[in-house]
Design a protein around this motif. Structure first.
Motif, PDB file in Angstrom:
ATOM      1  N   GLN A 503       0.838  -1.209   0.000  1.00  0.00           N
ATOM      2  CA  GLN A 503       0.000   0.000   0.000  1.00  0.00           C
ATOM      3  C   GLN A 503       0.870   1.255   0.000  1.00  0.00           C
ATOM      4  OE1 GLN A 503      -3.473   0.184   2.604  1.00  0.00           O
ATOM      5  NE2 GLN A 503      -3.493  -2.042   2.721  1.00  0.00           N
ATOM      6  N   PHE A 504       1.984   1.210   0.725  1.00  0.00           N
ATOM      7  CA  PHE A 504       2.868   2.382   0.767  1.00  0.00           C
ATOM      8  C   PHE A 504       3.499   2.620  -0.608  1.00  0.00           C
ATOM      9  CE2 PHE A 504       6.861   4.665   1.828  1.00  0.00           C
ATOM     10  CZ  PHE A 504       6.283   5.804   2.372  1.00  0.00           C
ATOM     11  N   LYS A 505       3.838   1.549  -1.309  1.00  0.00           N
ATOM     12  CA  LYS A 505       4.446   1.692  -2.647  1.00  0.00           C
ATOM     13  C   LYS A 505       3.467   2.350  -3.630  1.00  0.00           C
ATOM     14  CE  LYS A 505       7.888  -1.961  -2.318  1.00  0.00           C
ATOM     15  NZ  LYS A 505       8.256  -3.341  -2.673  1.00  0.00           N
ATOM     16  N   VAL A 511       9.442   5.744  -3.091  1.00  0.00           N
ATOM     17  CA  VAL A 511       9.926   4.578  -2.360  1.00  0.00           C
ATOM     18  C   VAL A 511      10.560   3.551  -3.298  1.00  0.00           C
ATOM     19  CG1 VAL A 511       7.722   3.322  -2.420  1.00  0.00           C
ATOM     20  CG2 VAL A 511       9.351   2.875  -0.580  1.00  0.00           C
ATOM     21  N   SER A 512      11.640   2.934  -2.839  1.00  0.00           N
ATOM     22  CA  SER A 512      12.238   1.818  -3.559  1.00  0.00           C
ATOM     23  C   SER A 512      11.949   0.533  -2.804  1.00  0.00           C
ATOM     24  CB  SER A 512      13.750   2.013  -3.706  1.00  0.00           C
ATOM     25  OG  SER A 512      14.330   0.898  -4.335  1.00  0.00           O
ATOM     26  N   ASN A 513      12.290   0.513  -1.513  1.00  0.00           N
ATOM     27  CA  ASN A 513      12.016  -0.649  -0.669  1.00  0.00           C
ATOM     28  C   ASN A 513      11.537  -0.181   0.699  1.00  0.00           C
ATOM     29  OD1 ASN A 513      12.886  -3.311  -2.012  1.00  0.00           O
ATOM     30  ND2 ASN A 513      14.604  -1.945  -2.490  1.00  0.00           N
ATOM     31  N   ILE A 514      10.673  -0.992   1.307  1.00  0.00           N
ATOM     32  CA  ILE A 514      10.188  -0.682   2.651  1.00  0.00           C
ATOM     33  C   ILE A 514      10.058  -1.985   3.429  1.00  0.00           C
ATOM     34  CG2 ILE A 514       7.845  -0.531   1.645  1.00  0.00           C
ATOM     35  CD1 ILE A 514       7.013   1.066   4.169  1.00  0.00           C
ATOM     36  N   LEU A 515      10.452  -1.936   4.691  1.00  0.00           N
ATOM     37  CA  LEU A 515      10.305  -3.100   5.574  1.00  0.00           C
ATOM     38  C   LEU A 515       9.543  -2.655   6.819  1.00  0.00           C
ATOM     39  CD1 LEU A 515      12.818  -5.831   6.463  1.00  0.00           C
ATOM     40  CD2 LEU A 515      11.752  -4.569   8.322  1.00  0.00           C
ATOM     41  N   VAL A 516       8.372  -3.264   7.023  1.00  0.00           N
ATOM     42  CA  VAL A 516       7.554  -2.956   8.204  1.00  0.00           C
ATOM     43  C   VAL A 516       7.949  -3.916   9.320  1.00  0.00           C
ATOM     44  CG1 VAL A 516       5.200  -2.997   9.145  1.00  0.00           C
ATOM     45  CG2 VAL A 516       5.626  -2.008   6.887  1.00  0.00           C
ATOM     46  N   HIS A 517       8.172  -3.367  10.515  1.00  0.00           N
ATOM     47  CA  HIS A 517       8.627  -4.155  11.671  1.00  0.00           C
ATOM     48  C   HIS A 517       7.630  -3.945  12.812  1.00  0.00           C
ATOM     49  CE1 HIS A 517      11.653  -6.034  14.312  1.00  0.00           C
ATOM     50  NE2 HIS A 517      11.242  -5.168  15.216  1.00  0.00           N
ATOM     51  N   ALA A 529      13.758   2.750   2.134  1.00  0.00           N
ATOM     52  CA  ALA A 529      14.822   3.127   1.194  1.00  0.00           C
ATOM     53  C   ALA A 529      14.155   3.808   0.003  1.00  0.00           C
ATOM     54  CB  ALA A 529      15.591   1.890   0.729  1.00  0.00           C
ATOM     55  N   LEU A 530      14.721   4.920  -0.449  1.00  0.00           N
ATOM     56  CA  LEU A 530      14.097   5.697  -1.528  1.00  0.00           C
ATOM     57  C   LEU A 530      14.741   5.384  -2.877  1.00  0.00           C
ATOM     58  CD1 LEU A 530      13.736   9.115   0.338  1.00  0.00           C
ATOM     59  CD2 LEU A 530      12.104   7.216   0.203  1.00  0.00           C
ATOM     60  N   ASP A 531      13.980   5.651  -3.931  1.00  0.00           N
ATOM     61  CA  ASP A 531      14.469   5.459  -5.297  1.00  0.00           C
ATOM     62  C   ASP A 531      15.419   6.611  -5.620  1.00  0.00           C
ATOM     63  OD1 ASP A 531      14.204   4.130  -8.003  1.00  0.00           O
ATOM     64  OD2 ASP A 531      13.544   6.147  -8.522  1.00  0.00           O
ATOM     65  N   GLU A 532      16.689   6.291  -5.819  1.00  0.00           N
ATOM     66  CA  GLU A 532      17.718   7.333  -5.917  1.00  0.00           C
ATOM     67  C   GLU A 532      17.455   8.367  -7.010  1.00  0.00           C
ATOM     68  OE1 GLU A 532      22.566   7.708  -6.234  1.00  0.00           O
ATOM     69  OE2 GLU A 532      21.706   5.937  -5.303  1.00  0.00           O
TER      70      GLU A 532
END
Length: 625
Positions: A503-505, A511-517, A529-532
């Motif tokens: 949903q965040f993407k 956004v490039s990558n996201i990890l929910v903890h 992590a963002l898309d450079e």
């Protein structure tokens, strides 16, 4: 018995036999296209073609060459190469020799490559270039069973030692061997049984050491017939194949092609995808979600760079495409025809002229459908492409199920699901929600690991996927998460992180990558992590003094920007799912650092271990910290 059942049940014993049938049926038809870079290194590639007959000449020469090197039926020949036409020819050559292919990702380091070669007991290694040869040379003392290395591209490689030869030399030896034994390949292929080992694919290892998955010839023969039976591909298609062939998703695409006989353009250089699409003009291609996310972010960034007016048009068109896709899919589900209200159709026509046409042209202009697999595609991104006329058919499978267990059915596809089982594959949902599969695509077991095999494969053939899912009354499967990835908060609530991440993407174009903890914590946090390219363009547009990615993500303005998107995400979540805190990572996640698998899946334990200090910072001062 239906035509589909007849097709699948009367399958040949191997894809090698299927290949011989294809060559006999359409020898002069085009089989493969591949790029030849210009000698100068500048300018566009020159694309060459191989007919089925020409491909078979090379395949049979490779097979005979391996036999001449002493390779016996079911003995392993390892393939360490990126996706290129020689990979396909070598794999077919190995199968036609009656041997089995061990796949090795070219990014794999020397130590893990040596483990795979040793564990698989590979006799010969077909290495792409000097870099892959060097790994074998470095670890040769640990590989007494490895008798030869064959180098596809010997430029810069030392092939003077007698245990090393070029692919051209192997083919030359094989051709000479065939002159003396013209029926050799026909005899070898004729002797292959369905139960004989065809492929040993090592799982990417999101946790622990990779396991070798044993896939017999019958798996691939079934896949070829079952994929054809879906009606999704035909002999008129042009496939663009760039996925890693060491991965089961890439490998299965070669089986369906041989069955129907269409053209496949092969080029694994990911940085060439955008350039290749208008040249190849594929009618279908397979990809992983990260590619669609990148295209979506790229289109959004381009619109933003064109000024606020253009960006507003893009945002409006994106909303229209999603609404249109949802309405048409809902209509198809209810009535069997895709229709939308008149007002929405009128808006869609305007948006098509302004935005969607250009998007379809970027994909080559002839794309009928894309197949997405390997990980979940965020539904909002799927709906965006669907409404824009780029139909993404999500599928599902594992290395242990020969990749293709489910796929969305053509026109009747439903975004957010992985479709229906392939003909001949059974599915049931266990009491705890786990997806169980049974059918001719299921592996024989893990190589040399009977206890691990018994953990996932029941005696009656049911395979435990480790994924949680739901089946609709009419048989569509929705994956909710990996069983082991489900988060249980300290408050006892279960959360599927992949759902929140997806949903965040769809919400955040940077956004490039996201990890929910949040396991055993009283709230959820995220590492982002963002898309450079996108975030650097934004920083430039905003006049930020920062020049590098690390400087941009450390800037308070960037944190504020992403905070806005996190708040937008939270509005659509249940209270216990919301992201209370987040940290921007100092660089993007990648394969080289071991944070992503070669098929771009997130390795959660690796990322959580590496950024443990950031996670602890987010929970510092809270009751459970």
């Amino acid at each position: 018995m239906s035509d589909t059942q007849t097709l699948i049940e009367n399958r040949p014993p191997s894809v090698a036999a299927l290949f011989l049938e294809r060559v006999a049926a359409t020898p002069d038809a085009e089989a493969y296209r591949y790029p030849v870079p210009p000698a100068s290194g500048e300018g566009p590639d020159d694309w060459k073609s191989l007919s089925w007959a020409q491909a078979s000449e090379r395949v049979f020469a490779i097979a005979a060459g391996l036999i001449e090197l002493g390779v016996q039926p079911e003995q392993r020949v390892a393939l360490a190469s990126s996706t290129r036409v020689e990979w396909v020819l070598a794999d077919l050559g190995i199968m036609c020799a009656g041997a089995a292919t061990t796949t090795v990702y070219p990014q794999t380091n020397a130590e893990e490559s040596a483990f795979i070669l040793s564990d698989s007991e590979s006799r010969v290694l077909i290495a792409e270039d000097a870099a892959q040869l060097d790994k074998a040379r470095e670890k040769r003392a640990e590989l007494p069973g490895l008798t030869h290395v064959v180098v596809i591209d010997p430029a810069g490689a030392d092939v003077s030692e007698d245990w090393i030869l070029s692919l051209a030399e192997l083919e030359k030896r094989g051709a000479a061997h065939l002159e003396k034994n013209p029926d050799l390949i026909k005899e070898k292929v004729g002797a292959i049984t369905p139960e004989q080992l065809a492929t040993l694919i090592y799982t990417s290892g999101t946790t622990g050491r990779p396991k070798g998955v044993r896939l017999p010839h019958d798996n691939w023969s079934y896949m070829a017939k079952a994929i054809a039976a879906t009606g999704l591909i035909s002999g008129e298609d042009v496939q663009y194949l760039w996925l890693p062939l060491a991965h089961v998703f890439g490998k299965v695409l070669t089986s369906g092609q041989i069955e129907v006989g269409h053209v496949t353009a092969v080029d694994g250089r990911v940085d060439k995808i955008i350039e290749n699409l208008p040249v190849v003009q594929p009618t279908y291609m397979a990809a992983v979600p990260r590619i669609f996310e990148k295209v979506y972010n790229g289109v959004a960034a381009k619109a933003r760079a064109g000024g606020s007016g253009k960006y507003k048009i893009f945002q409006w068109a994106a909303a229209v495409s999603r609404e249109y896709a949802k309405a048409s899919q809902d209509s198809f589900r209810r009535t069997g025809t895709a229709s939308v209200p008149f007002g929405l159709a009128a808006k869609h026509k305007v948006a098509d002229a302004l935005v969607y046409t250009k998007l379809r042209e970027a994909f080559g202009g002839r794309l009928r459908a894309c197949v997405s697999g390997s990980a979940a595609l965020a539904p909002e991104i799927g709906y965006f492409f669907a409404g824009a006329g780029v139909h993404i058919l999500e599928g599902y499978g594992l290395t242990e199920s020969s990749a293709a267990s489910f796929v969305n059915p053509g026109e009747a596809y439903r975004t957010g699901t992985v479709g229906k089982p392939l003909p001949g594959t059974e599915v049931r949902i266990a009491d705890d929600g786990e997806i169980l599969l049974r059918g001719p695509g299921i592996m024989e077991g893990y190589h040399g690991l009977p206890e691990k095999t018994a953990e996932v494969l029941e005696s009656d053939g049911w395979f435990h996927t480790g994924d949680i899912g739901e089946l609709s009354p009419d048989g569509y499967l929705r994956i909710t998460d990996r069983k082991k990835d489900l988060i249980k908060t300290s408050g006892g609530k279960y959360i599927a992180p992949a759902e929140v991440e997806g949903q965040f993407k769809a919400v955040c174009p940077y956004v490039s990558n996201i990890l929910v903890h949040g396991a055993d914590r009283n709230f959820c946090t995220a590492l982002i992590a963002l898309d450079e390219p996108s975030i650097l363009d934004w920083a430039k547009e905003k006049g930020l003094p920062a020049t590098s990615y690390a400087e941009v993500v450390a800037n308070a303005a960037t944190v504020e920007l992403i905070d806005g998107y996190v708040k937008e995400l939270n509005e659509g979540l249940q209270r216990w799912q919301t992201i209370k805190k987040f940290k921007l990572l100092p660089r993007d996640l990648d394969i080289e650092h071991g944070e992503l698998t070669p098929s771009l899946k997130l390795k959660r334990p690796v990322v959580e271990r590496e950024y443990k200090h950031l996670i602890e910072e987010m929970y510092a001062g809270t009751r459970e910290a």
